[in-house]
Design a protein around this motif. Structure first.
Motif, PDB file in Angstrom:
ATOM      1  N   ARG A  39       1.224  -0.677  -0.388  1.00  0.00           N
ATOM      2  CA  ARG A  39      -0.476  -0.117   0.136  1.00  0.00           C
ATOM      3  C   ARG A  39       1.030   1.229   0.180  1.00  0.00           C
ATOM      4  NH1 ARG A  39      -3.813  -1.340   5.292  1.00  0.00           N
ATOM      5  NH2 ARG A  39      -4.496   1.205   4.690  1.00  0.00           N
ATOM      6  N   HIS A  40       2.316   0.976   0.664  1.00  0.00           N
ATOM      7  CA  HIS A  40       2.789   2.308   0.988  1.00  0.00           C
ATOM      8  C   HIS A  40       3.721   2.201  -0.134  1.00  0.00           C
ATOM      9  CE1 HIS A  40       4.543  -0.772   2.817  1.00  0.00           C
ATOM     10  NE2 HIS A  40       5.745  -0.566   3.197  1.00  0.00           N
ATOM     11  N   HIS A  41       3.292   2.578  -1.318  1.00  0.00           N
ATOM     12  CA  HIS A  41       4.843   2.299  -2.596  1.00  0.00           C
ATOM     13  C   HIS A  41       5.104   3.288  -2.296  1.00  0.00           C
ATOM     14  CE1 HIS A  41       1.613   4.721  -5.026  1.00  0.00           C
ATOM     15  NE2 HIS A  41       0.428   3.836  -4.930  1.00  0.00           N
ATOM     16  N   ARG A  42       4.973   4.319  -2.355  1.00  0.00           N
ATOM     17  CA  ARG A  42       5.669   5.892  -1.784  1.00  0.00           C
ATOM     18  C   ARG A  42       6.790   5.449  -1.636  1.00  0.00           C
ATOM     19  NH1 ARG A  42       9.143   9.316  -1.309  1.00  0.00           N
ATOM     20  NH2 ARG A  42       8.606  10.988  -0.680  1.00  0.00           N
ATOM     21  N   GLU A  43       7.106   4.545  -1.132  1.00  0.00           N
ATOM     22  CA  GLU A  43       8.417   3.697  -0.816  1.00  0.00           C
ATOM     23  C   GLU A  43       9.402   4.070  -2.019  1.00  0.00           C
ATOM     24  OE1 GLU A  43       8.865   0.578   1.732  1.00  0.00           O
ATOM     25  OE2 GLU A  43       7.983  -0.238   0.732  1.00  0.00           O
ATOM     26  N   LEU A  44       9.048   3.673  -3.310  1.00  0.00           N
ATOM     27  CA  LEU A  44       9.823   3.079  -4.381  1.00  0.00           C
ATOM     28  C   LEU A  44       9.863   4.829  -4.752  1.00  0.00           C
ATOM     29  CD1 LEU A  44       7.491   0.777  -5.787  1.00  0.00           C
ATOM     30  CD2 LEU A  44      10.213   0.009  -5.015  1.00  0.00           C
ATOM     31  N   GLU A  45       9.538   5.380  -4.515  1.00  0.00           N
ATOM     32  CA  GLU A  45      10.286   6.880  -5.152  1.00  0.00           C
ATOM     33  C   GLU A  45      11.376   7.388  -4.519  1.00  0.00           C
ATOM     34  OE1 GLU A  45      11.248  10.094  -7.161  1.00  0.00           O
ATOM     35  OE2 GLU A  45       9.756   8.191  -7.619  1.00  0.00           O
ATOM     36  N   ALA A  46      11.065   6.719  -3.182  1.00  0.00           N
ATOM     37  CA  ALA A  46      12.201   7.826  -2.670  1.00  0.00           C
ATOM     38  C   ALA A  46      13.103   5.835  -2.913  1.00  0.00           C
ATOM     39  CB  ALA A  46      12.006   6.764  -0.528  1.00  0.00           C
ATOM     40  N   ALA A  47      13.338   4.929  -3.165  1.00  0.00           N
ATOM     41  CA  ALA A  47      14.338   4.527  -3.142  1.00  0.00           C
ATOM     42  C   ALA A  47      15.022   4.465  -4.164  1.00  0.00           C
ATOM     43  CB  ALA A  47      14.100   2.644  -3.378  1.00  0.00           C
ATOM     44  N   LYS A  48      13.908   5.411  -5.211  1.00  0.00           N
ATOM     45  CA  LYS A  48      15.294   5.906  -6.539  1.00  0.00           C
ATOM     46  C   LYS A  48      16.073   7.243  -6.132  1.00  0.00           C
ATOM     47  CE  LYS A  48      12.163   6.301  -9.990  1.00  0.00           C
ATOM     48  NZ  LYS A  48      11.169   6.577 -10.759  1.00  0.00           N
ATOM     49  N   GLN A  49      14.808   7.674  -5.227  1.00  0.00           N
ATOM     50  CA  GLN A  49      16.488   8.964  -4.584  1.00  0.00           C
ATOM     51  C   GLN A  49      17.018   8.583  -4.416  1.00  0.00           C
ATOM     52  OE1 GLN A  49      12.995  11.220  -3.072  1.00  0.00           O
ATOM     53  NE2 GLN A  49      11.896  12.069  -4.913  1.00  0.00           N
ATOM     54  N   VAL A  50      16.845   8.334  -3.213  1.00  0.00           N
ATOM     55  CA  VAL A  50      18.238   6.816  -2.299  1.00  0.00           C
ATOM     56  C   VAL A  50      19.505   7.170  -2.861  1.00  0.00           C
ATOM     57  CG1 VAL A  50      18.843   6.322  -0.764  1.00  0.00           C
ATOM     58  CG2 VAL A  50      17.042   7.806  -0.246  1.00  0.00           C
ATOM     59  N   ALA A  51      18.992   6.322  -3.799  1.00  0.00           N
ATOM     60  CA  ALA A  51      19.794   5.503  -4.805  1.00  0.00           C
ATOM     61  C   ALA A  51      20.577   6.825  -5.949  1.00  0.00           C
ATOM     62  CB  ALA A  51      19.210   4.579  -5.839  1.00  0.00           C
ATOM     63  N   HIS A  52      19.617   7.483  -6.028  1.00  0.00           N
ATOM     64  CA  HIS A  52      20.784   8.697  -7.346  1.00  0.00           C
ATOM     65  C   HIS A  52      21.311   9.378  -6.174  1.00  0.00           C
ATOM     66  CE1 HIS A  52      21.158  11.737 -10.110  1.00  0.00           C
ATOM     67  NE2 HIS A  52      20.743  12.739  -9.168  1.00  0.00           N
ATOM     68  N   HIS A  53      20.962   9.684  -4.898  1.00  0.00           N
ATOM     69  CA  HIS A  53      21.593  10.517  -4.004  1.00  0.00           C
ATOM     70  C   HIS A  53      23.014   9.750  -3.707  1.00  0.00           C
ATOM     71  CE1 HIS A  53      23.350  13.242  -0.199  1.00  0.00           C
ATOM     72  NE2 HIS A  53      23.248  11.699  -0.046  1.00  0.00           N
ATOM     73  N   LEU A  54      22.855   8.300  -3.437  1.00  0.00           N
ATOM     74  CA  LEU A  54      24.407   7.919  -2.998  1.00  0.00           C
ATOM     75  C   LEU A  54      24.969   7.593  -3.716  1.00  0.00           C
ATOM     76  CD1 LEU A  54      22.288   5.627  -0.467  1.00  0.00           C
ATOM     77  CD2 LEU A  54      23.964   7.001   0.243  1.00  0.00           C
ATOM     78  N   GLY A  55      24.722   7.645  -5.172  1.00  0.00           N
ATOM     79  CA  GLY A  55      25.877   7.267  -6.472  1.00  0.00           C
ATOM     80  C   GLY A  55      25.197   5.897  -6.996  1.00  0.00           C
TER      81      GLY A  55
END
Length: 235
Positions: A39-55
């Motif tokens: 239900r909280h698939h919003r976390e997948l957008e966060a995962a994408k942003q985190v991955a980008h931030h961490l390189g």
């Protein structure tokens, strides 16, 4: 040749901190995320942003449908998300049957295919909701399976299952995240599938209380701050 590791990246505070720790440990990461019908698939957008931030240059998203058989408040909208506080002696309805077992099995497959020597997991056995697949004995059993279930394992090269947060309190996780330069505001922990965190589910409560204790109430939800103020007033 760089050392590779897989990190299970949900986009939450724990998995993000784990990814940052793996990078600090000298690994080139491949992030592995799952759209499992949560239900909280919003976390997948966060995962994408985190991955980008961490390189992290390689981010694998696996589509599953654990929602088709239900059994959890995280995959079935007809089951209420608990909002009465964490009870570590009761496994809550947010437990997803077999989720970590499925995720780690897929991570083992990916690690062998990519010749990764480690799999980093954000599981925690201290400040958590009592999930059976977040315990040290569960991790040890899966490590044994990793040695037995693959060509790499038979050849003595099974990936190590690394859970750097396993014995950390949520406060210690926040402090580690800050030391590692994690952008906590990019992460998403709420179990509710809304645009803003609810501040009432187990995940929000644990996160908010730790952020407030660490001296970062601005990163906690408004509801979480009110809960904390109420608790302090009552003591």
């Amino acid at each position: 040749m760089s050392r590779k590791a897989i990190v299970l990246l949900s986009g939450g505070l724990d998995s993000t901190t784990t990814a940052a720790q793996a990078i600090a440990d000298g690994y080139e990461l491949i992030a592995l995320s799952f759209n499992y019908g949560q239900r909280h698939h919003r976390e997948l957008e966060a995962a994408k942003q985190v991955a980008h931030h961490l390189g992290i240059r390689e981010h694998v998203l696996v589509e599953l449908n654990l929602a088709q058989w239900g059994g959890s408040a995280l995959t079935d909208a007809t089951i209420a998300i608990p909002q009465t506080g964490v009870q570590t002696d009761v496994i809550p309805s947010t437990y997803v049957p077999g989720r970590n077992t499925i995720f780690i099995a897929i991570a083992l497959s990916l690690a062998e295919a990519k010749q990764a020597e480690a799999i980093y997991l954000g599981i925690n056995a201290i400040d958590y909701s009592g999930y059976p697949d977040c315990r040290p004995e569960y991790l040890a059993a899966f490590q044994q399976l990793a040695h037995l279930s693959s060509k790499a394992g038979i050849e003595g090269q099974a990936p190590r299952l690394v859970a750097p947060l396993l014995h950390d309190s949520k406060l210690a996780i926040v402090q580690r995240a800050l030391r590692l330069g994690v952008e906590i505001n990019l992460t998403w922990s709420c179990y509710q599938g809304e645009a803003e965190p609810c501040g009432l589910c187990d995940s929000c409560r644990l996160r908010d209380q730790a952020l407030i204790a660490a001296g970062y109430p601005d990163l906690a939800t408004v509801v979480g701050q009110r809960l904390d103020d109420g608790q302090r007033a009552a003591t």
